[in-house]
Design a protein around this motif. Structure first.
Motif, mmCIF file in Angstrom:
data_model
loop_
_atom_site.group_PDB
_atom_site.id
_atom_site.type_symbol
_atom_site.label_atom_id
_atom_site.label_comp_id
_atom_site.label_asym_id
_atom_site.label_seq_id
_atom_site.Cartn_x
_atom_site.Cartn_y
_atom_site.Cartn_z
ATOM 1 N N LEU A 145 0.830 -1.215 0.000
ATOM 2 C CA LEU A 145 0.000 0.000 0.000
ATOM 3 C C LEU A 145 0.862 1.261 0.000
ATOM 4 O O LEU A 145 0.449 2.306 -0.479
ATOM 5 C CB LEU A 145 -0.901 0.051 1.234
ATOM 6 N N LEU A 146 2.063 1.135 0.564
ATOM 7 C CA LEU A 146 2.972 2.281 0.585
ATOM 8 C C LEU A 146 3.727 2.399 -0.732
ATOM 9 O O LEU A 146 4.124 3.489 -1.135
ATOM 10 C CB LEU A 146 3.993 2.147 1.730
ATOM 11 N N GLN A 147 3.932 1.257 -1.393
ATOM 12 C CA GLN A 147 4.756 1.268 -2.605
ATOM 13 C C GLN A 147 3.956 1.498 -3.881
ATOM 14 O O GLN A 147 4.432 2.143 -4.802
ATOM 15 C CB GLN A 147 5.500 -0.072 -2.723
ATOM 16 N N LEU A 148 2.732 0.952 -3.908
ATOM 17 C CA LEU A 148 1.941 1.086 -5.129
ATOM 18 C C LEU A 148 1.447 2.519 -5.286
ATOM 19 O O LEU A 148 1.301 3.249 -4.308
ATOM 20 C CB LEU A 148 0.739 0.133 -5.098
ATOM 21 N N THR A 149 1.176 2.897 -6.517
ATOM 22 C CA THR A 149 0.663 4.248 -6.752
ATOM 23 C C THR A 149 -0.593 4.190 -7.613
ATOM 24 O O THR A 149 -0.873 3.170 -8.244
ATOM 25 C CB THR A 149 1.714 5.118 -7.473
ATOM 26 N N SER A 150 -1.276 5.294 -7.620
ATOM 27 C CA SER A 150 -2.491 5.547 -8.416
ATOM 28 C C SER A 150 -3.420 4.343 -8.564
ATOM 29 O O SER A 150 -3.842 3.775 -7.568
ATOM 30 C CB SER A 150 -2.117 6.163 -9.765
ATOM 31 N N ILE A 151 -3.674 3.914 -9.780
ATOM 32 C CA ILE A 151 -4.755 2.961 -10.021
ATOM 33 C C ILE A 151 -4.486 1.578 -9.401
ATOM 34 O O ILE A 151 -5.408 0.926 -8.929
ATOM 35 C CB ILE A 151 -5.096 2.859 -11.538
ATOM 36 N N SER A 152 -3.218 1.164 -9.350
ATOM 37 C CA SER A 152 -2.944 -0.156 -8.761
ATOM 38 C C SER A 152 -3.249 -0.141 -7.262
ATOM 39 O O SER A 152 -3.747 -1.128 -6.710
ATOM 40 C CB SER A 152 -1.524 -0.633 -9.037
ATOM 41 N N ARG A 153 -2.979 1.001 -6.600
ATOM 42 C CA ARG A 153 -3.320 1.099 -5.174
ATOM 43 C C ARG A 153 -4.844 1.142 -4.990
ATOM 44 O O ARG A 153 -5.378 0.518 -4.086
ATOM 45 C CB ARG A 153 -2.663 2.335 -4.553
ATOM 46 N N VAL A 154 -5.507 1.851 -5.877
ATOM 47 C CA VAL A 154 -6.972 1.947 -5.794
ATOM 48 C C VAL A 154 -7.587 0.545 -5.926
ATOM 49 O O VAL A 154 -8.468 0.155 -5.150
ATOM 50 C CB VAL A 154 -7.507 2.888 -6.906
ATOM 51 N N ARG A 155 -7.078 -0.219 -6.893
ATOM 52 C CA ARG A 155 -7.616 -1.565 -7.110
ATOM 53 C C ARG A 155 -7.347 -2.472 -5.917
ATOM 54 O O ARG A 155 -8.214 -3.234 -5.502
ATOM 55 C CB ARG A 155 -7.004 -2.175 -8.376
ATOM 56 N N LEU A 156 -6.137 -2.370 -5.381
ATOM 57 C CA LEU A 156 -5.802 -3.200 -4.222
ATOM 58 C C LEU A 156 -6.690 -2.844 -3.026
ATOM 59 O O LEU A 156 -7.215 -3.722 -2.337
ATOM 60 C CB LEU A 156 -4.318 -3.045 -3.865
ATOM 61 N N LEU A 157 -6.884 -1.548 -2.793
ATOM 62 C CA LEU A 157 -7.733 -1.110 -1.670
ATOM 63 C C LEU A 157 -9.157 -1.644 -1.833
ATOM 64 O O LEU A 157 -9.775 -2.119 -0.876
ATOM 65 C CB LEU A 157 -7.758 0.416 -1.581
ATOM 66 N N SER A 158 -9.644 -1.576 -3.049
ATOM 67 C CA SER A 158 -10.998 -2.034 -3.314
ATOM 68 C C SER A 158 -11.120 -3.536 -3.031
ATOM 69 O O SER A 158 -12.083 -3.997 -2.408
ATOM 70 C CB SER A 158 -11.332 -1.693 -4.759
ATOM 71 N N ARG A 159 -10.107 -4.295 -3.474
ATOM 72 C CA ARG A 159 -10.143 -5.747 -3.242
ATOM 73 C C ARG A 159 -10.011 -6.060 -1.745
ATOM 74 O O ARG A 159 -10.713 -6.916 -1.211
ATOM 75 C CB ARG A 159 -9.007 -6.395 -4.045
ATOM 76 N N LEU A 160 -9.132 -5.336 -1.066
ATOM 77 C CA LEU A 160 -8.950 -5.583 0.370
ATOM 78 C C LEU A 160 -10.234 -5.279 1.141
ATOM 79 O O LEU A 160 -10.583 -5.986 2.082
ATOM 80 C CB LEU A 160 -7.796 -4.742 0.923
ATOM 81 N N ARG A 161 -10.927 -4.233 0.717
ATOM 82 C CA ARG A 161 -12.191 -3.867 1.377
ATOM 83 C C ARG A 161 -13.186 -5.011 1.284
ATOM 84 O O ARG A 161 -13.823 -5.397 2.261
ATOM 85 C CB ARG A 161 -12.748 -2.603 0.727
ATOM 86 N N ARG A 162 -13.247 -5.618 0.088
ATOM 87 C CA ARG A 162 -14.176 -6.735 -0.118
ATOM 88 C C ARG A 162 -13.767 -7.953 0.716
ATOM 89 O O ARG A 162 -14.589 -8.606 1.338
ATOM 90 C CB ARG A 162 -14.168 -7.099 -1.607
ATOM 91 N N GLU A 163 -12.469 -8.221 0.733
ATOM 92 C CA GLU A 163 -11.980 -9.397 1.460
ATOM 93 C C GLU A 163 -12.160 -9.249 2.969
ATOM 94 O O GLU A 163 -12.521 -10.213 3.648
ATOM 95 C CB GLU A 163 -10.507 -9.637 1.125
ATOM 96 N N VAL A 164 -11.899 -8.046 3.478
ATOM 97 C CA VAL A 164 -12.052 -7.830 4.925
ATOM 98 C C VAL A 164 -13.525 -7.972 5.319
ATOM 99 O O VAL A 164 -13.850 -8.584 6.351
ATOM 100 C CB VAL A 164 -11.469 -6.460 5.343
ATOM 101 N N ALA A 165 -14.406 -7.454 4.483
ATOM 102 C CA ALA A 165 -15.841 -7.584 4.768
ATOM 103 C C ALA A 165 -16.252 -9.058 4.771
ATOM 104 O O ALA A 165 -17.007 -9.512 5.637
ATOM 105 C CB ALA A 165 -16.638 -6.815 3.725
ATOM 106 N N MET A 166 -15.690 -9.806 3.824
ATOM 107 C CA MET A 166 -15.990 -11.246 3.733
ATOM 108 C C MET A 166 -15.436 -11.980 4.965
ATOM 109 O O MET A 166 -16.115 -12.825 5.544
ATOM 110 C CB MET A 166 -15.330 -11.788 2.472
ATOM 111 N N ALA A 167 -14.227 -11.655 5.330
ATOM 112 C CA ALA A 167 -13.608 -12.302 6.491
ATOM 113 C C ALA A 167 -14.423 -12.001 7.750
ATOM 114 O O ALA A 167 -14.643 -12.884 8.583
ATOM 115 C CB ALA A 167 -12.176 -11.815 6.653
ATOM 116 N N THR A 168 -14.890 -10.777 7.881
ATOM 117 C CA THR A 168 -15.688 -10.409 9.059
ATOM 118 C C THR A 168 -17.002 -11.195 9.057
ATOM 119 O O THR A 168 -17.425 -11.697 10.092
ATOM 120 C CB THR A 168 -15.991 -8.893 9.041
#
Lengths: 243, 104
Positions: A145-168
């Motif tokens: 998250l610190l190394q990626l920039t622009s769209i790749s970070r946005v995509r990763l954040l979006s995927r992590l949001r989905r995964e964390v919600a699923m894990a919860t």
């Protein structure tokens, strides 16, 4: 007071100076336990050298291995061979077959997914359901998250949001790790907890993912690896000849 | 009457090869907030430079207490200051400067 742990500090074991500096930094940042991914053929001497370096910095050290098997047979083979040598077992799930096997195997502690190729992140409902019935935890690395920039970070954040919600939803524990390869990528536990708000993780869950969950994994495995462990719920309290 | 906005004071330490100026740190943090939360988020965060403590190697910023987590996230994701690789660590957070100086 919470005890924080970083179960994936990517310190290079071939460069002990750099490793020592990273341990010192981890100690300064308030961590009590670190684990670095070791090669499966690491010697006991190397592990004890790392433990010595850690104890100098008043840190606890856990030996971790990350398997990256090509198929589930290879994973089972590695687990049979190495489970008793390491305190933390992580599996890099690059295929769905490996992801499913890792999620249901009680010998696996952490499920790791690719951060660059999001198609290889197989943490979906089926995976979460399997993981919730076993002991595996979802590992979230924050250095990308610190190394990626622009769209790749946005995509990763979006995927992590989905995964964390699923894990919860499926009550799968989440473990937040640094994945830092150098000192400048290391952050304190509260800073990491703040970073997890970027993918809507609640602050209390984030602090648990940096303290209770990783400590729980290490303590559970240490009990299992101790000579007194017999089976779940059964352990030797004393031996003949003991006072 | 409009209620006074509550603030949080953050003591920061910069780790890197060469310590940058406090204005450069503030710029980098502002840029990071802008990148992560946009202009709307940056306006709500209301980050300002309060003082420098060169004797301790620290910089004190303040922000709106409602945006503390966002500001911390932005600070943690700051990796470059003045085109050099650096890391910024939050050493302490407090509601008053007096309490902050006791903490750090």
């Amino acid at each position: 007071m919470r005890r924080f742990a970083d179960l994936n500090l990517r310190a290079p074991i071939e460069d002990m100076n750099k490793t020592e500096n990273m341990f010192r930094k981890a100690s300064e940042l308030g961590y009590g336990l670190v684990a670095i991914p070791l090669p499966s053929e690491v010697t006991k001497e190397q592990i004890s050298q790392l433990k010595r370096l850690c104890s100098k910095e008043e840190l606890d050290f856990a030996a971790r291995v990350t398997f990256a098997p090509r198929n589930s047979d290879e994973l089972l083979q590695s687990l049979r061979r190495y489970r008793r040598r390491f305190e933390v077992i992580a599996v890099r799930c690059d295929t769905k077959d490996v992801a499913r096997q890792a999620a249901k195997d009680r010998r696996v502690d952490l499920l790791q997914f690719s951060v660059t190729s999001l198609r290889k992140r197989f943490f979906d409902e089926a995976e979460a359901e399997l993981a919730s019935q076993a002991l595996a935890s979802l590992e979230i690395e924050l250095a990308p998250l610190l190394q990626l920039t622009s769209i790749s970070r946005v995509r990763l954040l979006s995927r992590l949001r989905r995964e964390v919600a699923m894990a919860t939803r499926f009550k799968v524990p989440v473990t937040v790790v640094s994945g830092a390869t150098e000192r400048l990528l290391m952050r304190g536990a509260h800073d990491y907890a703040a970073l997890t708000t970027l993918f809507d993780m609640r602050s209390s869950s984030a602090l648990g993912a940096l303290s209770d969950n990783p400590w729980g994994i290490v303590e559970r495995n240490r009990k299992k690896l101790s000579v007194d462990y017999v089976a779940p719920g059964i352990r030797v309290l004393g031996r003949q000849g003991d006072a | 009457m409009l209620k006074r906005e509550k603030r949080r004071y953050l003591a920061l330490a910069v780790v890197g090869e060469q310590l940058p100026s406090e204005e450069a740190v503030l710029d980098a943090v502002q840029a990071s907030i802008h990148r992560l939360f946009g202009e709307y988020g940056a306006s709500k965060a209301n980050v300002r430079l309060i003082r420098k403590r060169p004797e301790k190697g620290q910089i004190v910023l303040c922000c709106s207490h409602k945006a503390l987590e966002q500001v911390r996230a932005a600070i943690a994701s700051t990796t470059v200051i003045d085109s050099k690789a650096e890391a910024v660590h939050v050493l302490g957070v407090s509601g008053t400067l007096k309490a902050l100086s006791k903490k750090t």
